[in-house]
Design an enzyme around this catalytic site. Structure first.
Site, PDB file in Angstrom:
ATOM      1  N   TYR A  89      35.474  35.603  28.442  1.00  0.00           N
ATOM      2  CA  TYR A  89      36.591  35.902  27.535  1.00  0.00           C
ATOM      3  C   TYR A  89      36.190  36.896  26.446  1.00  0.00           C
ATOM      4  CZ  TYR A  89      39.383  32.450  29.914  1.00  0.00           C
ATOM      5  OH  TYR A  89      40.081  31.770  30.877  1.00  0.00           O
ATOM      6  N   HIS A 132      51.908  31.362  34.152  1.00  0.00           N
ATOM      7  CA  HIS A 132      51.601  32.106  35.383  1.00  0.00           C
ATOM      8  C   HIS A 132      52.411  31.621  36.597  1.00  0.00           C
ATOM      9  CE1 HIS A 132      48.402  33.729  32.994  1.00  0.00           C
ATOM     10  NE2 HIS A 132      47.822  32.564  32.878  1.00  0.00           N
ATOM     11  N   ASP A 178      37.449  34.168  35.229  1.00  0.00           N
ATOM     12  CA  ASP A 178      37.605  34.089  33.769  1.00  0.00           C
ATOM     13  C   ASP A 178      36.367  33.426  33.173  1.00  0.00           C
ATOM     14  OD1 ASP A 178      39.932  35.423  34.014  1.00  0.00           O
ATOM     15  OD2 ASP A 178      41.233  33.803  33.318  1.00  0.00           O
ATOM     16  N   HIS A 193      41.195  33.606  41.978  1.00  0.00           N
ATOM     17  CA  HIS A 193      41.499  33.190  40.608  1.00  0.00           C
ATOM     18  C   HIS A 193      42.924  32.668  40.398  1.00  0.00           C
ATOM     19  CE1 HIS A 193      41.056  32.902  36.347  1.00  0.00           C
ATOM     20  NE2 HIS A 193      41.994  33.797  36.124  1.00  0.00           N
ATOM     21  N   ASP A 247      37.754  29.371  34.342  1.00  0.00           N
ATOM     22  CA  ASP A 247      38.251  29.673  32.996  1.00  0.00           C
ATOM     23  C   ASP A 247      37.384  29.030  31.917  1.00  0.00           C
ATOM     24  OD1 ASP A 247      40.443  29.464  35.131  1.00  0.00           O
ATOM     25  OD2 ASP A 247      41.364  30.748  33.640  1.00  0.00           O
ATOM     26  N   HIS A 286      42.786  30.057  36.491  1.00  0.00           N
ATOM     27  CA  HIS A 286      43.836  30.853  35.836  1.00  0.00           C
ATOM     28  C   HIS A 286      44.841  30.022  35.044  1.00  0.00           C
ATOM     29  CE1 HIS A 286      45.732  34.621  35.021  1.00  0.00           C
ATOM     30  NE2 HIS A 286      46.769  34.467  35.809  1.00  0.00           N
ATOM     31  N   VAL A 287      45.401  28.993  35.654  1.00  0.00           N
ATOM     32  CA  VAL A 287      46.311  28.104  34.916  1.00  0.00           C
ATOM     33  C   VAL A 287      45.439  27.041  34.247  1.00  0.00           C
ATOM     34  CG1 VAL A 287      48.186  26.438  35.112  1.00  0.00           C
ATOM     35  CG2 VAL A 287      48.205  28.537  36.504  1.00  0.00           C
ATOM     36  N   HIS A 288      45.567  26.936  32.919  1.00  0.00           N
ATOM     37  CA  HIS A 288      44.618  26.113  32.154  1.00  0.00           C
ATOM     38  C   HIS A 288      45.007  24.647  32.175  1.00  0.00           C
ATOM     39  CE1 HIS A 288      43.609  30.062  29.921  1.00  0.00           C
ATOM     40  NE2 HIS A 288      43.066  29.999  31.103  1.00  0.00           N
ATOM     41  N   ASN A 337      41.226  37.705  35.759  1.00  0.00           N
ATOM     42  CA  ASN A 337      41.834  38.810  35.000  1.00  0.00           C
ATOM     43  C   ASN A 337      41.026  39.159  33.753  1.00  0.00           C
ATOM     44  OD1 ASN A 337      42.967  36.125  34.517  1.00  0.00           O
ATOM     45  ND2 ASN A 337      44.031  37.102  32.819  1.00  0.00           N
TER      46      ASN A 337
HETATM   47 FE   LIG Z   1      43.023  34.016  34.262  1.00  0.00          FE
END
Ligand SMILES: [Fe+2]
Length: 448
Positions: free
Chosen positions: A144, A289, A141, A279, A114, A316-318, A197
């Site tokens: 962006y 998520h 990711d 991801h 990410d 995915h999870v920030h 995603n």
């Molecule tokens: Fe993501």
């Protein structure tokens, strides 16, 4: 280098460059020696097209792919790329992976997700670079670009202009900016990328993942995969399976069959370590998520468990979270260790709230992701949270969680021990925010 890559175009009236107008050549040799070898590849351009009036279309500069074969393991090479008749790049160097074997490992594998391109990204990449990785895993990711409108303006929502359609605007030049920013690092250090995603980037004629698939190189063919969305490779005594969370994954899917065959062919005497990377995390205790990838977990967890996957890396999870060895939400000494490093620093918000804090448990029907298929997240049937959708305290399978930007470094020491270190951006470069030895127990945990 202008002649080699040309320039992207964006607007109503674009005409793609001709990739055949330049050659794709890498000249290379052992570090400190003449560049006596030459390899020729191919080039391509890609388009990002919108079937809506008023949106600007994009066509890329020329993207070159050249494969070098017959390289010696664990060896430093130097190279230049370009078209010998039109211009060559500066001199860069890279080191090949060590040969596959139980006593042979890259010293440091950086794992980050990410990333995006923000002030936090630059801090993450600075910290990561200072740890001198031999290999970088980017767990999805990337640029962006889909958080920008086609006029280049940043958007807070990624479907604000066309909320009723699955096609969202993107500003593809963000990919070029991202590539230029990363060049000093990834011209010298190999990087392996798996899609997130934000790489879907659906466009006209249902095309998806076009920038991702065009800009990176994937050993799909070499690993028997028909897709850029999942593949595998060895780095010394580690076999990596890079899985597509946004490609079909159920038992009848090509991906599942490929994974089954791929992992069955792994000789653990040669590559004792088996690491899976995808991801969206199966195990995460943040609200963001929460249990979103449950259908993928239900479909694939048994296979990973049976094949004795040692570590799973996710993004995915920030935030950062390290899980204890867990299988079907139950502690299990032979299950993988799960680690989420979605804390690379993109422009979306950091995940800070946990689903197990009072009043935070999400409504189950809100948790599925449109691109991940179906609803699979039901209440737990056993354990301390039986009958509920969330625990009411930090679950026992969550070992350590923290909402700070950073990256991780995996140092595989031998067949049974690997040191994992998570580095926070706000600390000095080498300081460890979380550190643990991940220990394999091949005698205790027999692999099918
Ligand atoms: Fe993501």
């Amino acid at each position: 280098m202008f002649d080699i890559v040309g320039e992207f175009q964006i607007g109503d009236d674009i005409s793609p460059l001709d990739p055949d107008s330049v050659d794709s050549v890498v000249v290379y040799g052992l570090y400190g020696h003449p560049l006596t070898h030459q390899a020729t590849g191919y080039s391509l351009v890609y388009n990002q097209l919108y079937p809506y009036e008023g949106l600007q279309n994009y066509t890329s500069g020329i993207i070159h792919h050249v494969r070098l074969t017959g390289l010696r393991p664990n060896t430093l090479y130097q190279y230049q790329c370009g078209d010998p008749l039109q211009g060559m790049s500066n001199l860069y160097y890279f080191k090949t992976m060590p040969v596959s074997g139980p006593k042979s490992y890259p010293s440091r594998i950086a794992v980050v997700g990410d990333l995006g391109l923000t002030y936090n990204t630059t801090s993450t990449v600075e910290h990561l670079t200072s740890n001198h990785p031999d290999l970088i895993l980017l767990v999805g990711d990337v640029s962006y670009a889909n958080l920008y409108l086609t006029n280049g303006t940043g958007a807070d929502c990624y479907s604000c202009s066309f909320p009723q359609t699955p096609i969202h605007e993107t500003y593809q030049p963000r990919w070029d900016y991202w590539g230029r920013y990363m060049q000093p690092l990834i011209s010298n250090v190999p990087i392996m990328v798996i899609e997130g995603n934000h790489e879907i980037e659906l466009q006209a004629e249902n095309q998806a993942f076009v920038a991702y698939s065009s800009r990176f190189a994937f050993p799909s063919e070499e690993s028997g995969s028909l897709s850029t969305l999942y593949y595998s490779f060895n780095a010394g005594g580690v076999h990596f399976v890079m899985l597509g969370a946004y490609a079909p994954y159920d038992e009848t899917s090509d991906q599942y069959k490929w994974l089954e065959a791929d992992m069955a062919s792994v000789d653990r005497k040669v590559t004792p370590w088996l690491v899976a990377t995808f991801h969206a995390p199966w195990y995460s205790t943040y609200i963001a998520h929460y249990r979103e990838a449950e259908c993928m977990r239900v479909a694939m967890e048994d296979l990973l468990y049976k094949c004795g996957v040692d570590i799973v890396f996710n993004g995915h999870v920030h935030a950062y979270e390290r899980l204890n060895r867990v299988y079907n939400y139950t502690l299990d000494p032979c299950a993988p260790v799960y680690i989420t490093v979605g804390d690379g620093g993109n422009r979306e918000k950091m995940a800070i709230t946990h689903a197990d804090e009072p009043g935070n448990c999400p409504e189950p029907s809100t948790t599925p992701d449109t691109y991940m298929g179906g609803f699979c997240a039901f209440n737990f049937t056993s354990g301390p949270a039986a009958g509920k959708f969330c625990w009411d305290e930090q679950p026992e399978y969550s070992a350590y969680r923290e909402s700070s930007f950073g990256h991780g470094i995996l140092e595989v020491k031998n067949e049974t021990h690997a040191l994992w270190t998570w580095h926070r951006n706000r600390d000095l470069y080498r300081a460890a925010g979380d550190q643990i030895y991940i220990v394999r127990q091949p005698e205790k945990c027999q692999v099918e």
